[in-house]
Design an enzyme around this catalytic site. Sequence first.
Site, PDB file in Angstrom:
ATOM      1  N   ARG A 175       0.878  -1.174   0.000  1.00 35.10           N
ATOM      2  CA  ARG A 175       0.000   0.000   0.000  1.00 35.10           C
ATOM      3  C   ARG A 175       0.914   1.222   0.000  1.00 35.10           C
ATOM      4  O   ARG A 175       1.720   1.419   0.921  1.00 35.10           O
ATOM      5  CB  ARG A 175      -0.903   0.008   1.237  1.00 35.10           C
ATOM      6  CG  ARG A 175      -1.596   1.334   1.436  1.00 35.10           C
ATOM      7  CD  ARG A 175      -2.695   1.295   2.462  1.00 35.10           C
ATOM      8  NE  ARG A 175      -3.859   0.621   1.925  1.00 35.10           N
ATOM      9  CZ  ARG A 175      -5.086   0.712   2.458  1.00 35.10           C
ATOM     10  NH1 ARG A 175      -5.298   1.432   3.541  1.00 35.10           N
ATOM     11  NH2 ARG A 175      -6.102   0.078   1.907  1.00 35.10           N
ATOM     12  N   HIS A 202      -7.436   0.691  -6.415  1.00 32.24           N
ATOM     13  CA  HIS A 202      -7.639  -0.121  -5.201  1.00 32.24           C
ATOM     14  C   HIS A 202      -8.323  -1.434  -5.613  1.00 32.24           C
ATOM     15  O   HIS A 202      -9.483  -1.696  -5.278  1.00 32.24           O
ATOM     16  CB  HIS A 202      -8.488   0.655  -4.190  1.00 32.24           C
ATOM     17  CG  HIS A 202      -8.462   0.094  -2.797  1.00 32.24           C
ATOM     18  ND1 HIS A 202      -7.665  -0.977  -2.423  1.00 32.24           N
ATOM     19  CD2 HIS A 202      -9.144   0.460  -1.669  1.00 32.24           C
ATOM     20  CE1 HIS A 202      -7.863  -1.241  -1.147  1.00 32.24           C
ATOM     21  NE2 HIS A 202      -8.750  -0.392  -0.668  1.00 32.24           N
ATOM     22  N   GLN A 227     -10.192  -3.929  -3.108  1.00 28.38           N
ATOM     23  CA  GLN A 227     -11.512  -3.507  -2.646  1.00 28.38           C
ATOM     24  C   GLN A 227     -12.593  -3.912  -3.646  1.00 28.38           C
ATOM     25  O   GLN A 227     -13.702  -4.295  -3.268  1.00 28.38           O
ATOM     26  CB  GLN A 227     -11.531  -1.986  -2.441  1.00 28.38           C
ATOM     27  CG  GLN A 227     -12.840  -1.471  -1.876  1.00 28.38           C
ATOM     28  CD  GLN A 227     -13.078  -1.919  -0.442  1.00 28.38           C
ATOM     29  OE1 GLN A 227     -12.219  -1.750   0.410  1.00 28.38           O
ATOM     30  NE2 GLN A 227     -14.245  -2.480  -0.157  1.00 28.38           N
ATOM     31  N   ASP A 253     -17.027   7.436  -1.472  1.00 31.57           N
ATOM     32  CA  ASP A 253     -15.757   7.318  -0.733  1.00 31.57           C
ATOM     33  C   ASP A 253     -15.498   8.682  -0.099  1.00 31.57           C
ATOM     34  O   ASP A 253     -16.181   9.667  -0.413  1.00 31.57           O
ATOM     35  CB  ASP A 253     -14.652   6.931  -1.746  1.00 31.57           C
ATOM     36  CG  ASP A 253     -13.318   6.581  -1.093  1.00 31.57           C
ATOM     37  OD1 ASP A 253     -13.258   6.427   0.147  1.00 31.57           O
ATOM     38  OD2 ASP A 253     -12.320   6.478  -1.832  1.00 31.57           O
ATOM     39  N   CYS A 257     -16.161   1.900   0.716  1.00 32.30           N
ATOM     40  CA  CYS A 257     -15.037   1.030   1.074  1.00 32.30           C
ATOM     41  C   CYS A 257     -14.629   1.187   2.542  1.00 32.30           C
ATOM     42  O   CYS A 257     -13.974   0.305   3.087  1.00 32.30           O
ATOM     43  CB  CYS A 257     -13.853   1.282   0.143  1.00 32.30           C
ATOM     44  SG  CYS A 257     -13.161   2.945   0.249  1.00 32.30           S
ATOM     45  N   ARG A 270     -13.554  -8.464   2.290  1.00 33.73           N
ATOM     46  CA  ARG A 270     -12.128  -8.260   2.006  1.00 33.73           C
ATOM     47  C   ARG A 270     -11.345  -9.516   2.386  1.00 33.73           C
ATOM     48  O   ARG A 270     -10.429  -9.945   1.691  1.00 33.73           O
ATOM     49  CB  ARG A 270     -11.583  -7.051   2.804  1.00 33.73           C
ATOM     50  CG  ARG A 270     -12.147  -5.698   2.392  1.00 33.73           C
ATOM     51  CD  ARG A 270     -11.704  -5.281   0.999  1.00 33.73           C
ATOM     52  NE  ARG A 270     -10.263  -5.248   0.876  1.00 33.73           N
ATOM     53  CZ  ARG A 270      -9.498  -4.214   1.234  1.00 33.73           C
ATOM     54  NH1 ARG A 270     -10.038  -3.107   1.700  1.00 33.73           N
ATOM     55  NH2 ARG A 270      -8.175  -4.257   1.089  1.00 33.73           N
TER      56      ARG A 270
HETATM   57  N1  NVA Z   1      -9.764   6.803  -1.541  1.00 31.23           N
HETATM   58  C1  NVA Z   1      -9.385   6.381  -0.218  1.00 31.23           C
HETATM   59  C2  NVA Z   1      -9.640   4.923  -0.029  1.00 31.23           C
HETATM   60  C3  NVA Z   1      -9.316   4.390   1.341  1.00 31.23           C
HETATM   61  C4  NVA Z   1      -9.518   2.912   1.480  1.00 31.23           C
HETATM   62  C5  NVA Z   1      -7.914   6.702   0.006  1.00 31.23           C
HETATM   63  O1  NVA Z   1      -7.124   6.560  -0.936  1.00 31.23           O
HETATM   64  O2  NVA Z   1      -7.563   7.133   1.101  1.00 31.23           O
HETATM   65  N1   CP Z   2     -11.180   0.022   2.565  1.00 29.90           N
HETATM   66  C1   CP Z   2      -9.914  -0.066   2.997  1.00 29.90           C
HETATM   67  O1   CP Z   2      -8.981  -0.317   2.220  1.00 29.90           O
HETATM   68  O2   CP Z   2      -9.766   0.130   4.327  1.00 29.90           O
HETATM   69  P1   CP Z   2      -8.409   0.324   5.134  1.00 29.90           P
HETATM   70  O3   CP Z   2      -7.829   1.656   4.712  1.00 29.90           O
HETATM   71  O4   CP Z   2      -8.820   0.315   6.577  1.00 29.90           O
HETATM   72  O5   CP Z   2      -7.460  -0.793   4.808  1.00 29.90           O
END
Ligand code: NVA
Ligand code: CP
Length: 301
Positions: A104, A131, A134, A219, A259, A287
């Site tokens: 990540r 992502h 997800q 989101d 998500c 997930r």
């Molecule tokens: N769009 C959000 C998704 C988090 C799971 C981010 O990138 O922070």
């Molecule tokens: N939806 C998701 O990826 O959650 P986290 O940021 O908690 O991993």
Amino acid sequence: MSPRHFLTLKDLSPSELKQLISRASELKAMHRAGTDYQPLKNKVLAMIFEKSSTRTRVSFEAGMAQFGGHALFLSPRDTQLGRGEPVEDSARVISSMVDAVMIRTFGHDIVETFAANSRVPVINALTDDYHPCQLLADMQTYQEHRGSIEGKKVVWVGDGNNMCHSYMNAASMLNFQLVAACPKGYEPNPAIVAENQANVTVLHSAQEAVVGADLVVTDVFASMGQEEEQQQRLRDFSGFQVNKALMDLANKDALFMHCLPAHRGEEVTAEVIDHPDSVVWDEAENRLHAQKALLEFLICN
Ligand code: NVA
Ligand code: CP
């Protein structure tokens, strides 16, 4: 032979994606029945987190443990990656000791560089652009509640970034229509829209977009790394909240997904996210099952 990676949904063929979604539901049933199934005994997943996480970390770590393997949490605070060791060098070293790597991070180019130098499968656990993990869970959740998503209308409300891009890929792979309603200046990447153009429409009105929707998804307004833009985004995203008035324009049996984490009162009201048509808790739980299917596919094949 170079390993299979999962950097975007399109690293799978549409039929592999469909099989994986069905396998996720099978693994969920096996887990609930208490079936002993440990295909990853003695296998190790390295998990590199350059951004925060609850769901992604817990689901990958629990999934590896349930499969008889082990997951290793690597934070930039404690590894040489955080002190500037090149991604290429880190990839060579880490991938020589483990069976798969999950990352990540910020730029999508970082996971691409890692994968190009890795001898084991690399999984994108969120970049600024995509992502895909997800989406495995979201598509599994839709199928479990409503059957095939093919031919349905899905409406994305909000920022045209990572989640929206992965929804666009899913739309062309599973053949549903995705309408993205984004504020001006927050539209999805035009190259990714073009790649999926037969299945994607971009609008600037959430009200116009949501008419006839089978699934409404949103989101956060400010993603990880954009915290300083929060106040500006609150202003720019006014009119893009998913509330009851908006959901009333969708089909009667429309589902709501997010998500998570969510900000009640910003991108979604409590009334919508806590309503029975909201499937966010199943989505979060899936997930675990979807990524177990992915780990099995990448490591055992
Ligand atoms: N769009 C959000 C998704 C988090 C799971 C981010 O990138 O922070
Ligand atoms: N939806 C998701 O990826 O959650 P986290 O940021 O908690 O991993």
